[in-house]
Design a protein around this motif. Structure first.
Motif, short mmCIF file in Angstrom:
data_model
loop_
_atom_site.label_atom_id
_atom_site.label_comp_id
_atom_site.label_asym_id
_atom_site.label_seq_id
_atom_site.Cartn_x
_atom_site.Cartn_y
_atom_site.Cartn_z
N ASN A 48 -3.86 -18.72 25.86
CA ASN A 48 -4.16 -18.76 24.09
C ASN A 48 -5.67 -18.22 24.10
O ASN A 48 -6.59 -17.48 24.81
CB ASN A 48 -4.39 -20.20 24.51
N ASN A 49 -5.96 -18.35 22.45
CA ASN A 49 -7.02 -17.74 22.21
C ASN A 49 -7.18 -18.36 20.52
O ASN A 49 -6.73 -19.54 19.73
CB ASN A 49 -7.08 -16.05 22.05
N SER A 50 -8.85 -17.67 20.11
CA SER A 50 -8.52 -17.94 18.64
C SER A 50 -8.00 -17.63 17.79
O SER A 50 -7.72 -15.72 18.65
CB SER A 50 -10.21 -17.95 18.69
N ILE A 51 -8.27 -17.78 16.82
CA ILE A 51 -7.98 -16.15 15.92
C ILE A 51 -8.69 -16.28 14.55
O ILE A 51 -9.23 -17.75 14.59
CB ILE A 51 -6.01 -17.14 15.50
N SER A 52 -8.32 -15.20 13.37
CA SER A 52 -9.31 -15.69 12.42
C SER A 52 -8.24 -15.25 11.29
O SER A 52 -7.70 -14.21 10.81
CB SER A 52 -9.82 -14.44 12.63
N ILE A 53 -8.83 -15.68 10.16
CA ILE A 53 -7.78 -15.88 8.59
C ILE A 53 -8.18 -15.22 8.03
O ILE A 53 -9.56 -15.33 7.05
CB ILE A 53 -7.14 -17.43 8.44
N ASN A 54 -7.90 -13.66 7.25
CA ASN A 54 -8.54 -13.24 6.18
C ASN A 54 -9.77 -13.14 6.48
O ASN A 54 -11.03 -13.04 5.56
CB ASN A 54 -8.12 -13.82 4.89
N GLY A 55 -10.55 -12.37 7.51
CA GLY A 55 -11.39 -11.71 7.82
C GLY A 55 -11.87 -13.10 8.28
O GLY A 55 -14.09 -12.77 8.48
N GLY A 56 -12.35 -14.06 8.39
CA GLY A 56 -12.84 -15.37 8.14
C GLY A 56 -13.31 -15.22 9.80
O GLY A 56 -13.40 -14.48 10.73
N PRO A 57 -14.69 -16.55 10.21
CA PRO A 57 -14.40 -16.49 11.33
C PRO A 57 -13.20 -16.76 12.68
O PRO A 57 -12.89 -17.75 11.90
CB PRO A 57 -16.34 -17.51 11.07
N PRO A 58 -13.49 -16.93 13.60
CA PRO A 58 -12.38 -17.06 14.93
C PRO A 58 -12.79 -18.88 14.54
O PRO A 58 -13.98 -19.54 14.01
CB PRO A 58 -13.20 -17.11 15.57
N SER A 59 -11.56 -19.56 14.60
CA SER A 59 -11.08 -20.76 14.50
C SER A 59 -11.62 -21.82 16.00
O SER A 59 -11.37 -21.08 16.76
CB SER A 59 -9.94 -20.57 14.65
N PHE A 80 -3.22 -12.78 10.50
CA PHE A 80 -4.18 -13.05 11.19
C PHE A 80 -4.21 -12.68 12.15
O PHE A 80 -3.89 -11.12 12.58
CB PHE A 80 -3.36 -14.70 11.23
N ASP A 81 -5.72 -12.55 12.43
CA ASP A 81 -6.40 -11.70 14.14
C ASP A 81 -6.51 -12.74 15.28
O ASP A 81 -7.04 -13.81 15.10
CB ASP A 81 -7.53 -11.62 13.77
N GLU A 82 -6.19 -12.35 16.83
CA GLU A 82 -6.20 -12.81 17.43
C GLU A 82 -7.55 -12.17 17.68
O GLU A 82 -7.72 -10.87 18.01
CB GLU A 82 -5.41 -12.59 17.82
N GLU A 126 -15.12 -10.81 24.02
CA GLU A 126 -15.30 -9.60 23.51
C GLU A 126 -15.53 -9.06 22.80
O GLU A 126 -16.08 -7.94 22.63
CB GLU A 126 -15.22 -8.29 24.93
N GLY A 127 -15.37 -9.70 21.74
CA GLY A 127 -15.27 -9.14 20.51
C GLY A 127 -14.03 -7.84 19.80
O GLY A 127 -13.67 -8.15 18.50
N GLY A 128 -13.04 -7.67 21.03
CA GLY A 128 -11.61 -7.38 20.08
C GLY A 128 -10.99 -7.95 19.45
O GLY A 128 -11.12 -9.53 19.33
N HIS A 129 -9.85 -7.69 18.48
CA HIS A 129 -8.96 -8.32 18.11
C HIS A 129 -8.17 -7.27 17.57
O HIS A 129 -8.46 -6.34 17.83
CB HIS A 129 -9.69 -9.52 16.44
N GLU A 130 -7.26 -8.00 17.33
CA GLU A 130 -5.49 -7.69 16.81
C GLU A 130 -4.45 -8.19 15.28
O GLU A 130 -5.03 -9.80 15.83
CB GLU A 130 -4.91 -7.60 17.83
N ARG A 131 -4.34 -7.62 14.55
CA ARG A 131 -4.11 -7.61 13.32
C ARG A 131 -2.13 -8.14 13.61
O ARG A 131 -1.55 -7.21 14.24
CB ARG A 131 -4.31 -7.44 12.16
N LEU A 132 -1.64 -9.23 13.48
CA LEU A 132 -0.69 -9.44 13.04
C LEU A 132 0.04 -9.98 11.93
O LEU A 132 -0.61 -11.03 11.22
CB LEU A 132 -0.07 -10.76 14.06
#
Length: 697
Positions: free
Chosen positions: A585-596, A654-656, A660-666
């Protein structure tokens, strides 16, 4: 010897004691009257203690003789009413056996101390914290760098030991064709020394075996595994096996019954903690921490010290959480280190089954009380039928206690016969219960010896049962009125009051047991018929482990080969099966917003997996062979309700995020119905299914 002769012997013993006292007093008075030393008279007469001892011996012999006679008479009474006695013994045996069986399970999982030195000074470190869902909870996982700092600070008060969660993994002793499963644990090199465990063969780990990551690929076998797997082969030391991409050398066998610190799991192989792949990572909580306190050390000052060190470590690590919301970071840092006594070890099996075992203990206790009430009623009726016999015994000199003893001896015979049958039932039933509730892929293994602890419990239970169902009949028998009984008895309705009360008590217990059993059945029925969201009909899961990482093309070849097997309808690949307990599991970000603040669960699957699991599509499409991660995703209903309420999610992104600051767009290409992810008792979380193939392979 007749009843009258035995009673006369007891009276004669009392009379002898009084005669001795009177004669001694007469000798002393005569000595004083004639001016002699009274001590000379005492010596001349002889020590009265010898005479008293003689009197006590007489009474003891008479009492033992009466017990013998009552036992013979009780045995004849049981033989006289064979069917009634057999029914009473069987009902008691089932109750006693169920209680002993439940005790064996509770003792093995929750009460039995670990076979180590000073288990009373063993404590488990865990944290009270606010979870990602904003709810309070506890967690006992630790990162090894945090553990190292706490150990160094607490060295003068306690010794901390890192012990990984038990892992059932695949290994091979010769070739991949002979791969087998075994339970392994990564442990601190000083664990065996702290626990006072000696080797049966070879040597055990020392602190020098646990200083540098990956430097000492050694293994120690448990005595149980050495016996089961190798038949106690004395040449096992020096043999090697392959675990993943590493080859380990067996250096010894641990002694005695020690099979790890997780009740419910028997560890087969112990490995140095420094051989774990995550030992240098500060973001991986892969082990528990046990503390062995030094004699005289108080718990609270040590807890405060460890809490301060751990909080400082987590605050420093939280500085790198750039993709987490402020509230999530505050929740994460709202944690407190706690120490709980752990003389019996600590495991998830304990935590999962503590309430169930408590309920089981109450239930079997009620069953035993019902059996006791039933037998007490039966014996009370028999005592009423023997009123003339009891009256005759009283008329020829038998005391009230003598009649009570007669009935209690008969009750004791019933109880001990029932305990013998119950012990046989408990010897068989406890392993049977563990066997039928075991999942085949992760079986629970408990040590269930019929040792002195079980025997002591059984003996105490038998004595208690004897008094539970024997006291009322004994009291009824001792309260007999000879004149009334010989004339036909008192009001026939009055002597049934006790029996009616016992019947009412028995009915009340039965109602309570049926009510609790109904709750158990209802809970089981709900779980058994609760929808999983996917179909298990004709579904077969193959858990595959390889020596090293395989390419996407290799897995595709495996799937293609399985499709050619006769009877196979479809084949799909997944990182792990649903309901297996595994999770990512991980946090996600919607439309460039803050992590959930909420966590989203991920599972990598191949094209056709959704159809193979019979999970209905609600929109969009399945993965294509060309889809890779990162790139696209299929989400479930809960995901859409949480992050895109009232919207069509197809085509949205959305972004996973990572700590450490990385993210992956899906990009969402499909929507499927909800399916259980990790367990039946957990609510369905937001899930994103991602392609099995990764773009970096």
């Amino acid at each position: 010897m007749s009843l009258w002769t035995r009673i006369t012997n007891v009276f004669r013993g009392d009379r002898l004691s009084r005669d001795i006292d009177e004669e001694l007093q007469s000798h002393i008075a005569d000595a004083i009257e004639h001016g002699r030393d009274p001590s000379e008279a005492r010596r001349a007469f002889g020590s009265p203690l010898r005479h008293r001892e003689h009197s006590l011996d007489v009474r003891l012999i008479a009492w033992l003789d009466s017990l013998r006679a009552d036992a013979i008479f009780g045995w004849r009474q049981l033989n006289k009413k064979k069917v009634t006695s057999a029914a009473a013994i069987v009902s008691l045996a089932l109750g006693i056996g169920a209680c002993i069986s439940a005790f064996r399970l509770i003792d093995a999982l929750l009460l039995r101390p670990l076979p180590t030195t000073a288990p009373d000074r063993l404590y488990d470190l865990y944290r009270q914290e606010i979870g990602w869902d904003g709810k309070p909870g506890t967690f006992d996982g630790w990162a090894y760098p945090d553990f190292s700092q706490m150990r160094a600070a607490a060295r003068d008060q306690a010794e901390l030991i890192a012990i990984s969660y038990a892992e059932r993994t695949d290994l091979t002793y010769r070739s991949d064709q002979e791969m087998e499963k075994a339970y392994i644990e990564y442990v601190s090199g000083w664990m065996f020394g702290q626990f006072g465990i000696q080797p049966t063969l070879g040597r055990l780990f020392t602190e020098n075996d646990d200083l540098k990551p990956g430097a000492h690929p050694y293994a120690v076998l448990s005595h149980d595994y050495w016996t089961r797997r190798f038949g106690q082969d004395p040449k096992i030391v020096g043999r090697t096996f392959r675990l993943g991409d590493r080859v380990y050398e067996i250096i010894g066998v641990s002694g005695g019954p020690f099979t790890g610190t997780e009740p419910g799991t028997m560890i087969d192989l112990f490995l140095p903690a420094m051989m774990n792949h995550y030992v240098t990572r500060s973001d991986s909580t892969w082990h528990r921490t046990l503390a062995v306190l030094k004699p005289g050390v108080a718990v609270e000052p040590l807890r405060q010290k460890l809490n301060a060190i751990s909080l400082a470590f987590e605050q420093e690590r939280a500085k790198g959480f750039t993709n987490m919301s402020k509230q999530s970071i505050e929740n994460y840092l709202h944690q407190t280190v706690m120490l709980d006594p752990a003389p019996s070890g600590v495991s998830g099996t304990q935590q999962d089954n503590r309430r169930s075992l408590a309920a089981l203990g109450v239930l079997v206790g009620l069953v035993l009380l019902i059996a006791c009430a039933n037998v007490a009623n039966l014996m009370t009726a028999q005592a009423a039928a023997r009123a003339r016999e009891m009256a005759l015994r009283v008329s020829i000199g038998a005391g009230r206690w003598r009649l009570a003893q007669l009935v209690l001896v008969e009750s004791t015979l019933l109880a001990f016969f029932a305990a013998a049958m119950g012990g046989i039932f408990a010897w068989w039933s406890a392993p049977f219960v563990v066997g039928i509730i075991n999942p085949p892929d992760n079986p629970v293994r408990l040590s269930l010896p019929m040792d002195w602890r079980v025997l002591a419990f059984g003996l105490a239970l038998t004595i208690g049962v004897t008094f539970l169902f024997g006291l009322i009949p004994a009291w009824r028998a001792s309260a007999i009125q000879p004149v009334s009984a010989l004339k036909g008895g008192e009001d026939p309705h009055s002597r049934r009051h006790v029996m009616h009360a016992l019947i009412a008590l028995q009915v009340a217990f039965c109602f309570l047991v049926l009510f609790v059993a109904g709750l158990f059945v209802r809970t089981f029925d709900r779980l058994a018929h609760q929808s999983t969201g996917f179909s298990t009909d004709r579904l077969l899961t193959l858990d595959t482990v390889t020596e090293r990482a395989q390419s996407n093309a290799s897995w595709d070849q495996v799937a293609q080969h399985l499709r050619t097997v006769p009877g196979v309808e479809t084949v799909a690949l997944a990182g792990w099966p649903l309901l297996s307990g595994h999770a990512e599991n991980n946090s996600i970000s919607i439309n460039g917003g803050p992590p959930s603040d909420d966590l989203t669960y991920f599972l990598n699957v191949s094209p056709g997996w959704v159809d193979a699991m019979r999970i209905p599509f609600l929109g969009g499409r399945d993965f294509r062979p060309s889809d890779t991660y990162p790139g696209v995703a299929i989400v479930n209903e809960t995901f859409v309700k949480r992050y895109f309420p009232g919207e069509n999610p197809i085509g949205k992104t959305f972004d996973e995020t990572e700590d450490e600051g990385g993210h992956e767009r899906l990009q969402i290409v499909g929507l499927v119905r909800d399916a259980r992810y990790r367990g039946m008792r957990e609510p369905i979380p937001p899930v994103a299914y991602i392609p099995f193939q990764s773009i970096d392979e």
